[in-house]
Enzyme design. Structure first.
Site, PDB file in Angstrom:
ATOM      1  N   SER A   7      27.050  24.533  42.690  1.00 39.47           N
ATOM      2  CA  SER A   7      26.973  25.990  42.504  1.00 39.47           C
ATOM      3  C   SER A   7      27.613  26.693  43.691  1.00 39.47           C
ATOM      4  O   SER A   7      27.133  26.594  44.830  1.00 39.47           O
ATOM      5  CB  SER A   7      25.510  26.421  42.370  1.00 39.47           C
ATOM      6  OG  SER A   7      25.422  27.812  42.596  1.00 39.47           O
ATOM      7  N   ASP A  34      27.362  31.169  39.019  1.00 36.70           N
ATOM      8  CA  ASP A  34      26.168  31.961  38.709  1.00 36.70           C
ATOM      9  C   ASP A  34      26.529  33.431  38.579  1.00 36.70           C
ATOM     10  O   ASP A  34      26.848  34.090  39.569  1.00 36.70           O
ATOM     11  CB  ASP A  34      25.129  31.782  39.820  1.00 36.70           C
ATOM     12  CG  ASP A  34      24.462  30.415  39.740  1.00 36.70           C
ATOM     13  OD1 ASP A  34      23.933  30.079  38.664  1.00 36.70           O
ATOM     14  OD2 ASP A  34      24.488  29.680  40.745  1.00 36.70           O
ATOM     15  N   HIS A  65      26.890  30.066  34.252  1.00 36.04           N
ATOM     16  CA  HIS A  65      25.482  30.360  33.975  1.00 36.04           C
ATOM     17  C   HIS A  65      25.323  31.886  33.976  1.00 36.04           C
ATOM     18  O   HIS A  65      25.375  32.513  35.031  1.00 36.04           O
ATOM     19  CB  HIS A  65      24.626  29.681  35.067  1.00 36.04           C
ATOM     20  CG  HIS A  65      23.172  29.987  35.002  1.00 36.04           C
ATOM     21  ND1 HIS A  65      22.293  29.630  36.024  1.00 36.04           N
ATOM     22  CD2 HIS A  65      22.404  30.588  34.051  1.00 36.04           C
ATOM     23  CE1 HIS A  65      21.073  30.018  35.703  1.00 36.04           C
ATOM     24  NE2 HIS A  65      21.111  30.605  34.520  1.00 36.04           N
ATOM     25  N   MET A  67      23.379  35.129  33.847  1.00 32.22           N
ATOM     26  CA  MET A  67      22.069  35.775  34.028  1.00 32.22           C
ATOM     27  C   MET A  67      22.308  37.274  33.902  1.00 32.22           C
ATOM     28  O   MET A  67      22.242  38.030  34.875  1.00 32.22           O
ATOM     29  CB  MET A  67      21.496  35.396  35.404  1.00 32.22           C
ATOM     30  CG  MET A  67      21.044  33.957  35.471  1.00 32.22           C
ATOM     31  SD  MET A  67      20.967  33.310  37.162  1.00 32.22           S
ATOM     32  CE  MET A  67      22.650  32.742  37.333  1.00 32.22           C
ATOM     33  N   GLY A 141      18.043  34.089  40.287  1.00 27.55           N
ATOM     34  CA  GLY A 141      18.392  35.274  41.078  1.00 27.55           C
ATOM     35  C   GLY A 141      19.013  34.938  42.420  1.00 27.55           C
ATOM     36  O   GLY A 141      19.880  35.665  42.892  1.00 27.55           O
TER      37      GLY A 141
HETATM   38  C1  DX5 Z   1      19.689  30.590  40.777  1.00 28.06           C
HETATM   39  C2  DX5 Z   1      20.977  29.957  40.339  1.00 28.06           C
HETATM   40  C3  DX5 Z   1      21.205  28.604  40.897  1.00 28.06           C
HETATM   41  C4  DX5 Z   1      21.318  28.571  42.397  1.00 28.06           C
HETATM   42  C5  DX5 Z   1      20.854  27.237  42.892  1.00 28.06           C
HETATM   43  O1  DX5 Z   1      19.475  31.724  40.046  1.00 28.06           O
HETATM   44  O2  DX5 Z   1      21.012  29.833  38.940  1.00 28.06           O
HETATM   45  O3  DX5 Z   1      22.340  27.985  40.310  1.00 28.06           O
HETATM   46  O4  DX5 Z   1      22.637  28.790  42.840  1.00 28.06           O
HETATM   47  O5  DX5 Z   1      20.753  27.294  44.265  1.00 28.06           O
HETATM   48  P1  DX5 Z   1      19.944  26.178  45.075  1.00 28.06           P
HETATM   49  O6  DX5 Z   1      20.522  24.851  44.749  1.00 28.06           O
HETATM   50  O7  DX5 Z   1      20.150  26.594  46.509  1.00 28.06           O
HETATM   51  O8  DX5 Z   1      18.515  26.325  44.636  1.00 28.06           O
HETATM   52 ZN    ZN Z   2      22.665  28.596  38.065  1.00 30.88          ZN
END
Ligand code: DX5
Ligand code: ZN
Length: 231
Positions: A7, A34, A65, A67, A141
């Site tokens: 990510s 994200d 992804h 959101m 988030g």
């Molecule tokens: C959170 C995102 C994740 C995030 C993960 O809302 O969907 O993809 O980037 O980050 P880590 O691996 O640091 O938890």
């Molecule tokens: Zn994500």
């Protein structure tokens, strides 16, 4: 077969192409993007423009992804920008079935996402129409949050549902994944792991971050037969 999806939320955006290439050289399988709109989640991040930028940097699959509210209005832009996988949340999404069909009709793979507080039954009706289920192990988030271990049992329930109704689909997990918990997450039934902090913020660098996740998974694969014997 396990997949690592890096990510870029925790990448250094002043050097994005170098960061993505380092992740690619380190053997990550997908790049996770994200997209947040400040409404569906409290944060605002990136849009199709960054997906298009990533597409020019790498030929790895781009795993987007969403959101955002009303994701149906933006699917075409993300697919045009180069998204290979587009995942939408089940929460607050009255047009989920139509939107999943739209993603597939545009030639991308469709994913459905559940927040930690959403039960596995919520996605049962759409399982025949997806290529991936993304189980959130943090509240979406932000990167850098703590893995919610109570979600492990839901991963197992979803794996079971998938095996029964759509065995080709991938079970992806996102949020707080690190070398200490990745084996347990794999054991619970996931086969694709998203990580931002563990890869891009590893103190020894991106290569070491990806390697330590892989090593933890390999250890799990070596241990599995014993676990099965014991079980
Ligand atoms: C959170 C995102 C994740 C995030 C993960 O809302 O969907 O993809 O980037 O980050 P880590 O691996 O640091 O938890
Ligand atoms: Zn994500």
């Amino acid at each position: 077969m396990y997949y690592l999806s890096a990510s870029i939320l925790s990448a250094d955006f002043s050097n994005l192409s170098d960061q993505i290439r380092q992740a690619e050289d380190a053997g990550v399988d997908w790049i996770h993007i994200d997209v947040m709109d400040g409404h569906f989640v409290p944060n605002i991040t990136m849009g199709p423009f960054i997906v298009e930028t990533c597409r020019r940097i790498t030929s790895l699959p781009l795993d987007v992804h969403l959101m955002i509210e009303k994701p149906e209005n933006h699917i075409q832009s993300f697919v045009n920008a180069g998204a290979n996988w587009v995942s939408i949340h089940i929460e607050g999404n009255p047009n989920v079935h139509r939107t999943l069909q739209l993603i597939r009709s545009l030639g991308a793979k469709a994913g459905i996402v559940l927040n930690p507080g959403t039960p596995s039954q919520a996605i049962e009706a759409v399982l025949p129409f997806i290529d991936l289920v993304l189980v959130m192990t943090v509240n979406p988030g932000f990167s850098g949050q703590t893995f919610i271990s109570q979600v492990l049992s839901k991963i197992t329930s979803i794996r079971k549902l998938i095996d029964e109704s759509n065995p080709k689909a991938i079970v992806q997990v996102d949020g707080g994944i690190n070398p200490e918990n990745i084996a347990a997450v794999a054991e619970a039934g996931a086969d694709c792991f998203v990580a931002a902090t563990a890869i891009f913020k590893h103190p020894q660098g991106i290569a070491e971050g990806a390697k330590s996740l892989r090593l933890a998974l390999q250890k799990k694969m070596r241990l599995s037969p014993q676990i099965q014997e014991r079980g």
